[in-house]
Scaffold this active site. Structure first.
Site, PDB file in Angstrom:
ATOM      1  CE1 TYR A 193       0.645   8.002  15.565  1.00  0.00           C
ATOM      2  CE2 TYR A 193      -0.218   7.163  13.497  1.00  0.00           C
ATOM      3  CZ  TYR A 193       0.787   7.217  14.437  1.00  0.00           C
ATOM      4  OH  TYR A 193       1.938   6.508  14.217  1.00  0.00           O
ATOM      5  CG  PHE A 243       4.664   3.839  11.166  1.00  0.00           C
ATOM      6  CD1 PHE A 243       3.925   4.894  11.686  1.00  0.00           C
ATOM      7  CD2 PHE A 243       6.043   3.943  11.149  1.00  0.00           C
ATOM      8  CE1 PHE A 243       4.564   6.031  12.169  1.00  0.00           C
ATOM      9  CE2 PHE A 243       6.691   5.071  11.623  1.00  0.00           C
ATOM     10  CZ  PHE A 243       5.944   6.118  12.139  1.00  0.00           C
ATOM     11  CG  ASN A 287      -9.067   8.838   5.388  1.00  0.00           C
ATOM     12  OD1 ASN A 287      -8.172   8.066   5.100  1.00  0.00           O
ATOM     13  ND2 ASN A 287      -9.880   8.620   6.397  1.00  0.00           N
ATOM     14  CG  LEU A 288     -12.945  15.826   4.494  1.00  0.00           C
ATOM     15  CD1 LEU A 288     -14.095  15.759   3.489  1.00  0.00           C
ATOM     16  CD2 LEU A 288     -13.407  16.503   5.787  1.00  0.00           C
ATOM     17  CB  SER A 348      -5.985   4.886  15.557  1.00  0.00           C
ATOM     18  OG  SER A 348      -7.175   5.499  15.145  1.00  0.00           O
ATOM     19  CE  LYS A 403      -3.982   4.384   5.555  1.00  0.00           C
ATOM     20  NZ  LYS A 403      -3.559   5.747   5.543  1.00  0.00           N
ATOM     21  CE1 TYR A 458      -6.697   0.685  11.503  1.00  0.00           C
ATOM     22  CE2 TYR A 458      -8.459   2.207  12.072  1.00  0.00           C
ATOM     23  CZ  TYR A 458      -7.116   1.933  11.938  1.00  0.00           C
ATOM     24  OH  TYR A 458      -6.192   2.890  12.246  1.00  0.00           O
ATOM     25  CG  ASN A 485      -2.088   0.888   1.105  1.00  0.00           C
ATOM     26  OD1 ASN A 485      -2.457   1.283   0.000  1.00  0.00           O
ATOM     27  ND2 ASN A 485      -2.662   1.283   2.226  1.00  0.00           N
ATOM     28  NE  ARG A 537     -14.212  12.035  12.266  1.00  0.00           N
ATOM     29  CZ  ARG A 537     -15.521  11.982  12.575  1.00  0.00           C
ATOM     30  NH1 ARG A 537     -16.060  12.897  13.371  1.00  0.00           N
ATOM     31  NH2 ARG A 537     -16.277  11.014  12.099  1.00  0.00           N
ATOM     32  CE  LYS A 551      -3.620   0.722  13.900  1.00  0.00           C
ATOM     33  NZ  LYS A 551      -2.221   1.119  13.801  1.00  0.00           N
TER      34      LYS A 551
END
Ligand code: UFG
Length: 334
Positions: free
Chosen positions: A176, A80, A198-199, A124, A84, A149, A35, A230, A153
């Protein structure tokens, strides 16, 4: 001092690599590139003048992890590497659990076998689940995330906590909030494959003409303008947070929020982007997206108290830097 970054070619990993190299560390990247792109390594060299070593390796592959530890004197790991996507985790829960859980375990087993104790974990805000009142404080008992997901986590945090309690690692769990933005050079940034979930990447793809308009998922949330709120933070602030957390690791395991404590709604982000870059972003109002909640907001006080870390960059910086990356790389890393 050598630091291993699993998932080091990804969005947050690559920015953290730059911060670490600029702070004088040797950086080793491990990434299976499923990815992410190998081009990232050259871009890191362009920014820092140093070409980090890359191992094409899957974190669930113990032999591959052992090879990295045997060939390098690694003193800390920033983990990392994980899948996700929320909807993909609903469709493929076993893949998510196998990859994420087994990856964390394998990395820690390999660390323990090679005498490496320091672990910074990419967690997260999703671990707070869907039932807690914002802002989220680290001392809150976690509620149940609404997707595999998020649960993966939460489970990874639990496994790391247990490993630390058993004396195997000293760990910090960095929770995060919503990272956006890019390195100011525009050489590295977020490069989602397919339609962005995502936005911010969606906004920039509309602005550059790859998509006709933004879908705003719901205007009936309990927020200032009815759209989801957010806690966006600049990825370079986040990267700096990793270096500070790693340098101040203590025995045991501690969870720390990395966020700004300031909320921005969907419509406010659209408007901030338009102002920062001077391009109109058309949008259409649609229904809510399954699983979304009204507000995700950090209480960032612990990061300042414990690490001396505070987000410095503004929403305007985040919009400008994301746009700079998008304009310089209209189709991502190609
Ligand atoms: N949104 C839109 N249109 C889009 C995309 C998003 O209106 O095309 C809205 C969402 O409804 C939400 C806000 O923009 O209100 C932010 O959405 P993102 O997908 O950018 O971020 P989320 O907060 O939903 O997701 C993030 C991480 C996930 C994590 C989740 C919960 O990306 O990995 O937080 O912590 F699971």
């Amino acid at each position: 001092m050598s630091v291993l970054l699993t998932g080091g070619c990804g969005y947050i990993g690559s920015h953290t690599a730059v911060e670490l190299i600029n702070s004088g560390y040797d950086v080793i990247l491990a990434d299976d590139l499923r990815n992410s792109s190998e081009i990232v390594v050259e871009r890191i060299e362009q920014i820092t003048g140093t070409l980090p070593k890359l191992y094409k390796a899957d974190v669930t592959d113990r032999a591959a992890m052992d090879t990295i530890f045997e060939e390098n004197d690694i003193t800390a790991v920033i983990h990392f590497a994980a899948l996700k996507s929320v909807p993909a985790s609903v469709a493929n829960p076993l893949e998510y659990y196998r990859n994420n859980i087994s990856g964390a375990i394998t990395v820690m087993e390999s660390m323990a076998a090679h005498g490496c104790r320091t672990l910074v974990f990419s967690s997260s805000a999703t671990v707070y689940g869907s039932d807690l009142p914002a802002p989220f404080v680290e001392t809150m008992p976690l509620s149940q995330p609404s997707h595999p997901y998020g649960r993966s986590k939460q489970m990874m945090e639990q496994i790391i906590t247990d490993a630390a309690a058993a004396g195997l690692v000293d760990a910090v769990l960095l929770r995060y909030f919503n990272p956006i933005g890019a390195h100011e050079s525009g050489l590295i940034g977020e490069d989602p494959s397919g339609v962005p979930g995502n936005l911010m990447p969606y906004i920039t793809q509309v602005a550059i003409g790859r998509r006709p308009y933004l879908n705003v998922y719901g205007t009936d949330y309990d927020t200032r303008d009815g759209t989801g709120l957010r806690d966006y933070l600049h990825v370079m602030d986040l990267a700096r947070g990793h270096v500070m957390a790693m340098e101040q690791i203590k025995p045991g395991c501690d969870a720390i929020n990395l966020g700004t404590g300031m909320g921005t709604t969907v419509l406010e982000l659209v408007s901030a982007f338009e102002t920062a870059v001077g391009i109109h972003v058309p949008y259409e109002i649609g229904p809510r997206r399954a699983g979304d909640i009204d507000v995700i907001l950090a209480d960032p006080k612990k990061a300042e108290l414990v690490l001396g870390w505070k987000a410095e960059k503004t929403i305007e910086d985040m919009c400008r830097d994301t746009w700079n990356w998008q304009v310089k790389n209209p189709n991502g890393y190609v």
